[in-house]
Motif scaffolding. Structure first.
Motif, PDB file in Angstrom:
ATOM      1  N   VAL A 164       5.688   8.485   3.408  1.00 43.91           N
ATOM      2  CA  VAL A 164       4.370   7.840   3.471  1.00 43.91           C
ATOM      3  C   VAL A 164       4.352   6.789   4.583  1.00 43.91           C
ATOM      4  O   VAL A 164       3.375   6.682   5.334  1.00 43.91           O
ATOM      5  CB  VAL A 164       3.986   7.203   2.114  1.00 43.91           C
ATOM      6  N   LEU A 165       5.448   6.054   4.714  1.00 41.08           N
ATOM      7  CA  LEU A 165       5.514   5.058   5.785  1.00 41.08           C
ATOM      8  C   LEU A 165       5.415   5.749   7.147  1.00 41.08           C
ATOM      9  O   LEU A 165       4.718   5.282   8.058  1.00 41.08           O
ATOM     10  CB  LEU A 165       6.820   4.255   5.688  1.00 41.08           C
ATOM     11  N   ARG A 166       6.101   6.864   7.246  1.00 43.73           N
ATOM     12  CA  ARG A 166       6.031   7.677   8.475  1.00 43.73           C
ATOM     13  C   ARG A 166       4.583   8.070   8.789  1.00 43.73           C
ATOM     14  O   ARG A 166       4.121   7.961   9.930  1.00 43.73           O
ATOM     15  CB  ARG A 166       6.893   8.930   8.251  1.00 43.73           C
ATOM     16  N   GLU A 167       3.869   8.477   7.759  1.00 42.29           N
ATOM     17  CA  GLU A 167       2.466   8.866   7.935  1.00 42.29           C
ATOM     18  C   GLU A 167       1.616   7.694   8.414  1.00 42.29           C
ATOM     19  O   GLU A 167       0.714   7.845   9.241  1.00 42.29           O
ATOM     20  CB  GLU A 167       1.876   9.390   6.611  1.00 42.29           C
ATOM     21  N   LEU A 168       1.921   6.528   7.869  1.00 40.40           N
ATOM     22  CA  LEU A 168       1.166   5.340   8.293  1.00 40.40           C
ATOM     23  C   LEU A 168       1.420   5.064   9.768  1.00 40.40           C
ATOM     24  O   LEU A 168       0.502   4.744  10.529  1.00 40.40           O
ATOM     25  CB  LEU A 168       1.571   4.121   7.449  1.00 40.40           C
ATOM     26  N   LEU A 169       2.677   5.201  10.181  1.00 37.10           N
ATOM     27  CA  LEU A 169       3.004   4.962  11.579  1.00 37.10           C
ATOM     28  C   LEU A 169       2.339   5.990  12.482  1.00 37.10           C
ATOM     29  O   LEU A 169       1.832   5.652  13.555  1.00 37.10           O
ATOM     30  CB  LEU A 169       4.530   4.998  11.767  1.00 37.10           C
ATOM     31  N   ASP A 170       2.310   7.221  12.017  1.00 36.74           N
ATOM     32  CA  ASP A 170       1.669   8.263  12.821  1.00 36.74           C
ATOM     33  C   ASP A 170       0.173   7.966  12.973  1.00 36.74           C
ATOM     34  O   ASP A 170      -0.397   8.083  14.051  1.00 36.74           O
ATOM     35  CB  ASP A 170       1.827   9.635  12.144  1.00 36.74           C
ATOM     36  N   LEU A 171      -0.408   7.578  11.854  1.00 38.33           N
ATOM     37  CA  LEU A 171      -1.844   7.283  11.838  1.00 38.33           C
ATOM     38  C   LEU A 171      -2.199   6.209  12.848  1.00 38.33           C
ATOM     39  O   LEU A 171      -3.106   6.362  13.668  1.00 38.33           O
ATOM     40  CB  LEU A 171      -2.193   6.801  10.426  1.00 38.33           C
ATOM     41  N   THR A 172      -1.476   5.099  12.781  1.00 37.99           N
ATOM     42  CA  THR A 172      -1.806   3.975  13.649  1.00 37.99           C
ATOM     43  C   THR A 172      -1.179   4.142  15.020  1.00 37.99           C
ATOM     44  O   THR A 172      -1.757   3.756  16.028  1.00 37.99           O
ATOM     45  CB  THR A 172      -1.320   2.667  13.010  1.00 37.99           C
ATOM     46  N   GLY A 173      -0.006   4.737  15.050  1.00 33.18           N
ATOM     47  CA  GLY A 173       0.684   4.928  16.326  1.00 33.18           C
ATOM     48  C   GLY A 173      -0.081   5.854  17.243  1.00 33.18           C
ATOM     49  O   GLY A 173      -0.240   5.590  18.434  1.00 33.18           O
TER      50      GLY A 173
ATOM     51  N   ILE B  10       1.009   4.149  -2.928  1.00 35.07           N
ATOM     52  CA  ILE B  10       0.728   5.569  -2.692  1.00 35.07           C
ATOM     53  C   ILE B  10       1.942   6.421  -3.040  1.00 35.07           C
ATOM     54  O   ILE B  10       1.825   7.468  -3.681  1.00 35.07           O
ATOM     55  CB  ILE B  10       0.301   5.800  -1.231  1.00 35.07           C
TER      56      ILE B  10
ATOM     57  N   THR C 116       0.831  -1.206   0.000  1.00 42.73           N
ATOM     58  CA  THR C 116       0.000   0.000   0.000  1.00 42.73           C
ATOM     59  C   THR C 116       0.866   1.258   0.000  1.00 42.73           C
ATOM     60  O   THR C 116       0.655   2.174  -0.794  1.00 42.73           O
ATOM     61  CB  THR C 116      -0.912   0.020   1.244  1.00 42.73           C
ATOM     62  N   VAL C 117       1.849   1.271   0.898  1.00 41.30           N
ATOM     63  CA  VAL C 117       2.739   2.431   0.980  1.00 41.30           C
ATOM     64  C   VAL C 117       3.466   2.631  -0.347  1.00 41.30           C
ATOM     65  O   VAL C 117       3.550   3.758  -0.863  1.00 41.30           O
ATOM     66  CB  VAL C 117       3.758   2.261   2.132  1.00 41.30           C
TER      67      VAL C 117
END
Lengths: 196, 196
Positions: free
Chosen positions: A178-187, A157, A153-154
């Motif tokens: 983008v990976l950072r954003e995913l971590l922020d989202l779920t983190g 995108i 997915t990352v």
DNA sequence: GTCTATAGTGCGATAGAC
DNA sequence: GTCTATCGCACTATAGAC
């Protein structure tokens, strides 16, 4: 254009992309692509199992880059760090010189549902292979599949952003963001534990 | 079996699944499906744009359930909590009575790459629609797309588990667990901040 | 390299619902 | 009469069998 000119595959691929881009995918027949490089329809189908497949070459090497990235990560690395490593390795397959070519190819795909389906299938295959590589490192299920699919997915995108008009950052840099954003989202969600 | 028997669509869908399951997808022609319910091939293609599409009905309602779940979440809810709400709503579309039917349908799909491609395309369409619904709630990019795609991934993994032999938990329960695993996976990484 | 089955389309005719 | 579902036929391109 002789019978045994070398690189039939590559010539077919190049001609196909050009014809698809100008006339459209549906409006281009396999016979026309073959004819454009002095070959017959039959030869086209000997090289590519179907008409769509002509646009999806280099998949093997791309997939291998991803796997290499997985294996390059030191043991005991967390699943998502392994994914980060795989993304960096995969991104190296798309240097900036390739950006305009990728843009052209993607615009053809975006205009044809059958090509989109094939692309999604390739991406799903990538996730499956990466998940297997993660399991080989001792990561269990469903963590392995979740991590692999998240990686795909990352990548998707990031790739979309990479070919966007005016974008100048490298694919590696975008993927990292983008990976950072995913971590922020779920983190962020995990930090406050709103899920029972 | 006359020309004006009602429910042509539904009869075609039922006959198609049965024929696909017994003879295989490739070995079943559109004409045979139509003939099985007293219609012609031409009529089959009036109802379904292509042979695969006959297996993908109810998509609209399923997608709507997902969207309803998104909209049911109170304002200012975090993206992943919205996804959790959407997953619960979507899971209600697959009550336990439907499990054996879903198993049969999935086994047909799993045996045919063209059907897998179509399924992935539908799932991708779902993610796109959910992302739009998230943006309508004020969630920006790439967070909206990341959350939507993650939701689709979680749903896919949960669904696969739901139809696994011997599984007895509800789809809602499984989806909840899988989402939890995703949060653990990414949340754990965020907690120790190993990503620069 | 040829031959063929099948997917899928376009168009005009027809049968019933209203 | 209109409207819509079904049919029948001719046609092309894909893809696989021989």
């Amino acid at each position: 254009m002789g019978r045994w000119e070398p690189g039939a595959r590559e010539r077919l691929q190049a001609a196909a992309l050009e014809l698809f881009a100008t006339r459209g995918f549906e409006q281009t027949t396999a016979a026309e692509i073959a004819q454009a490089v002095g070959l017959t329809e039959r030869t086209f189908f000997r090289h590519f199992s179907d008409k769509r497949e002509v646009l999806f070459f280099g998949q093997q090497e791309f997939l291998q880059a991803f796997i290499d990235g997985v294996e390059a990560a030191p043991p005991e690395t967390s699943p998502l760090e392994v994914i980060a490593s795989a993304l960096q390795a995969a991104a190296s397959f798309f240097p900036d010189e390739r950006r305009s070519y990728s843009r052209m190819r993607q615009s053809v795909i975006d205009q044809n549902p059958p090509l989109q389906e094939r692309e999604l299938h390739k991406l799903a295959g990538l996730a499956t292979t990466v998940a297997a590589a993660l399991r080989a490192r001792g990561i269990g299920e469903p963590a392995a599949t979740l991590a692999a699919e998240s990686g795909a997915t990352v990548f998707g995108i990031a790739f979309t952003q990479w070919i966007r008009d005016g974008e100048t950052r490298s694919l590696a840099a975008i993927a990292s963001d983008v990976l950072r954003e995913l971590l922020d989202l779920t983190g962020a969600a995990t930090a406050s534990r709103p899920f029972p």
